[in-house]
Design a protein around this motif. Structure first.
Motif: not given
Lengths: 111, 111
Positions: A7-32
């Motif tokens: 939760l602490d890790c996700l509470s930082d806006p930049i880390r949340l943005a990183i996780v958000y972008h990783l999630a957007q690409h997980e369906r197509d299997g793309t690593e960033l």
């Protein structure tokens, strides 16, 4: 993986943005790659956030040539904290504009 | 209520324990008093955490005589962040022992 740490890790806006972008690409299997997040912050600051994301168990990195390829540890997260990441991503998506999750985070092709 | 603020608020083990206990009593409509959390930490530290929980929007307080009665802002939270609090509570419940959420947090009857 510990809940307060995640939760602490996700509470930082930049880390949340990183996780958000990783999630957007997980369906197509793309690593960033690290460079895919350059719009979010400076290089050394990003390196710090990547380390926090790895240490908390949220993402994993693999080395491919000169690239570090990153992806969410989605299966582990869903097994450990059922529904949590989906709920966070859903809430993040609703506020994506205000949270500045949608920086021009261009995804380059990985060779 | 902002997602990073709420996640940050929940990432502290003492605040997570407070939220966990408030949630356990929301079904029977019981509000809790400051004193019900004395096992979790010292009085001034608890006051700090209560303020963070109020400021983030996670809980509300009402004054009844000499008591402050606290409860989760569950409806607001569920409307704003669907599924998030449930997922956090579910994960917290699984780790309740290790996270020390189950201190001897006795709930006194409120007059």
């Amino acid at each position: 993986m510990e809940l307060p740490v995640v939760l602490d890790c996700l509470s930082d806006p930049i880390r949340l943005a990183i996780v958000y972008h990783l999630a957007q690409h997980e369906r197509d299997g793309t690593e960033l790659r690290c460079g895919d997040f350059n719009e979010l912050s400076g290089k050394s600051n990003l390196a710090y956030h990547f380390a926090k994301l790895r240490d908390s168990g949220l993402m994993q990195t693999r080395i491919a040539g000169t690239n570090r390829l990153m992806k969410l540890r989605r299966e582990d997260l869903d097994a450990r904290f059922p529904g949590l990441i989906d709920a966070v991503l859903k809430s993040a998506a609703r506020d994506a504009g205000r949270l500045q999750l949608v920086a021009e985070c261009e995804v380059a092709d990985v060779d």
